[in-house]
Design a protein around this motif. Sequence first.
Motif, PDB file in Angstrom:
ATOM      1  N   SER A  24      23.874  40.820  28.719  1.00  0.00           N
ATOM      2  CA  SER A  24      23.128  41.769  29.518  1.00  0.00           C
ATOM      3  C   SER A  24      23.730  41.210  30.951  1.00  0.00           C
ATOM      4  O   SER A  24      24.421  40.236  30.947  1.00  0.00           O
ATOM      5  N   PHE A  25      23.375  41.756  31.903  1.00  0.00           N
ATOM      6  CA  PHE A  25      23.682  41.365  33.149  1.00  0.00           C
ATOM      7  C   PHE A  25      22.637  40.722  33.932  1.00  0.00           C
ATOM      8  O   PHE A  25      22.870  39.996  35.170  1.00  0.00           O
ATOM      9  N   PHE A  26      21.558  40.198  33.054  1.00  0.00           N
ATOM     10  CA  PHE A  26      20.372  39.166  33.663  1.00  0.00           C
ATOM     11  C   PHE A  26      19.826  38.721  32.545  1.00  0.00           C
ATOM     12  O   PHE A  26      20.315  38.959  31.487  1.00  0.00           O
ATOM     13  N   CYS A  27      19.126  37.622  32.911  1.00  0.00           N
ATOM     14  CA  CYS A  27      18.486  36.742  31.780  1.00  0.00           C
ATOM     15  C   CYS A  27      17.153  37.600  31.183  1.00  0.00           C
ATOM     16  O   CYS A  27      16.047  37.465  31.699  1.00  0.00           O
ATOM     17  N   ASP A  28      17.469  38.427  30.209  1.00  0.00           N
ATOM     18  CA  ASP A  28      16.662  39.188  29.422  1.00  0.00           C
ATOM     19  C   ASP A  28      15.926  38.375  28.553  1.00  0.00           C
ATOM     20  O   ASP A  28      16.369  37.716  27.590  1.00  0.00           O
ATOM     21  N   LEU A  29      14.591  38.196  28.605  1.00  0.00           N
ATOM     22  CA  LEU A  29      13.730  37.272  27.827  1.00  0.00           C
ATOM     23  C   LEU A  29      14.074  37.233  26.265  1.00  0.00           C
ATOM     24  O   LEU A  29      14.357  36.049  25.597  1.00  0.00           O
ATOM     25  N   PRO A  30      13.930  38.329  25.614  1.00  0.00           N
ATOM     26  CA  PRO A  30      14.337  38.394  24.082  1.00  0.00           C
ATOM     27  C   PRO A  30      15.706  37.857  23.779  1.00  0.00           C
ATOM     28  O   PRO A  30      15.926  37.103  22.709  1.00  0.00           O
ATOM     29  N   LEU A  31      16.668  38.435  24.603  1.00  0.00           N
ATOM     30  CA  LEU A  31      17.934  37.830  24.434  1.00  0.00           C
ATOM     31  C   LEU A  31      18.177  36.308  24.792  1.00  0.00           C
ATOM     32  O   LEU A  31      18.921  35.530  23.899  1.00  0.00           O
ATOM     33  N   VAL A  32      17.572  35.632  25.514  1.00  0.00           N
ATOM     34  CA  VAL A  32      17.423  34.393  25.776  1.00  0.00           C
ATOM     35  C   VAL A  32      16.936  33.418  24.793  1.00  0.00           C
ATOM     36  O   VAL A  32      17.557  32.503  24.219  1.00  0.00           O
ATOM     37  N   ILE A  33      15.684  34.014  24.178  1.00  0.00           N
ATOM     38  CA  ILE A  33      14.971  33.370  23.076  1.00  0.00           C
ATOM     39  C   ILE A  33      15.821  33.341  21.830  1.00  0.00           C
ATOM     40  O   ILE A  33      15.938  32.355  21.155  1.00  0.00           O
ATOM     41  N   GLU A  34      16.509  34.297  21.614  1.00  0.00           N
ATOM     42  CA  GLU A  34      17.335  34.335  20.305  1.00  0.00           C
ATOM     43  C   GLU A  34      18.411  33.164  20.256  1.00  0.00           C
ATOM     44  O   GLU A  34      18.808  32.925  19.338  1.00  0.00           O
ATOM     45  N   LEU A  35      18.692  32.538  21.503  1.00  0.00           N
ATOM     46  CA  LEU A  35      19.660  31.602  21.669  1.00  0.00           C
ATOM     47  C   LEU A  35      19.247  30.297  21.395  1.00  0.00           C
ATOM     48  O   LEU A  35      20.038  29.200  21.146  1.00  0.00           O
TER      49      LEU A  35
END
Length: 316
Positions: free
Chosen positions: A181-192
């Motif tokens: 994404s173009f910013f730190c989107d919570l669900p995408l960060v948690i997946e890492l």
Amino acid sequence: MESGSMAHTNESVVSEFVLLGLSKSWELQLFFFAIFSLVYVTSVLGNIMIIVIISSDSHLNSPMYFLLSNLSFIDICQSSFATPKMLVDFFVEHKTISFEGCMAQIFLLHSFVGSEMMLLVAMAYDRFIAICKPLHYNTIMNRRLCIIFVSISWAVGILHSVSHLAFTVDLPFCGPNEVDSFFCDLPLVIELACMDTYEMEIMTLTNSGLISLGCFLALIISYTIILITVHRRPSSRSSKALSTLTAHITVVILFFGPCIYFYIWPFSRLSVDKFLSVFYTVCTPLLNPIIYSLRNEDVKSSMRKLRNRHVNSWKN
């Protein structure tokens, strides 16, 4: 014991995240830069204009406009937490953000979104009292209650955000650091995170889902009651009330639509989600000045008065 602490230290090694942005095509990135720069500047200036108009015209010294100016302020904040970085990143090949910067973006987004949801509910309550109990409006909707509404909105937004961040900050990030994404989107960060994140995903879904669906249902119920009341009283005042309501309902649908979509399928992302994120963070804050100023006769009249005042002062 020692090896266990070493393992934990080795796990939390991510100091920055790589943002994959909206596109890898240079031509598309230039196109996006031109479009989103225009939208961002228009949004910020439009919302500042609403705040200036409301604060400078005594005729707009009512609870509805007080809440509207606060909504404009939140929209300025919401459009600014990630958009300026996104615009700069269009010219950067390796788009990175520090761990602290990433957590700050998550905190700010959820604070502003949570606050805006609660403020929209307060605005619906204001319209409910104005239309269903007009004789008691000035007694109920006094300045003290409006300040309480705004304070509660910010408190709920910040608490909602802190509850997310409290769990996210301590997650072990040990390698994967690309956020699609173009910013730190919570669900995408948690997946890492280097752990089974199923429970975290459910907690995020419950936290955000409850506040967004709760506010949305409260708005639907209040606007349904208001529309039934307006329908039973056909008059010129009712048509003006209906026009105001249409503006409010349009904002609510366009604001909550993408929000509820994200929290129904928060962890199974499609390519369209990235562009919904853009709409949500960049375009939604533009709705306020467009819908409220272009559809509202009082605001348009105040704009004309303010413009004429400045034109006359320049002539003198």
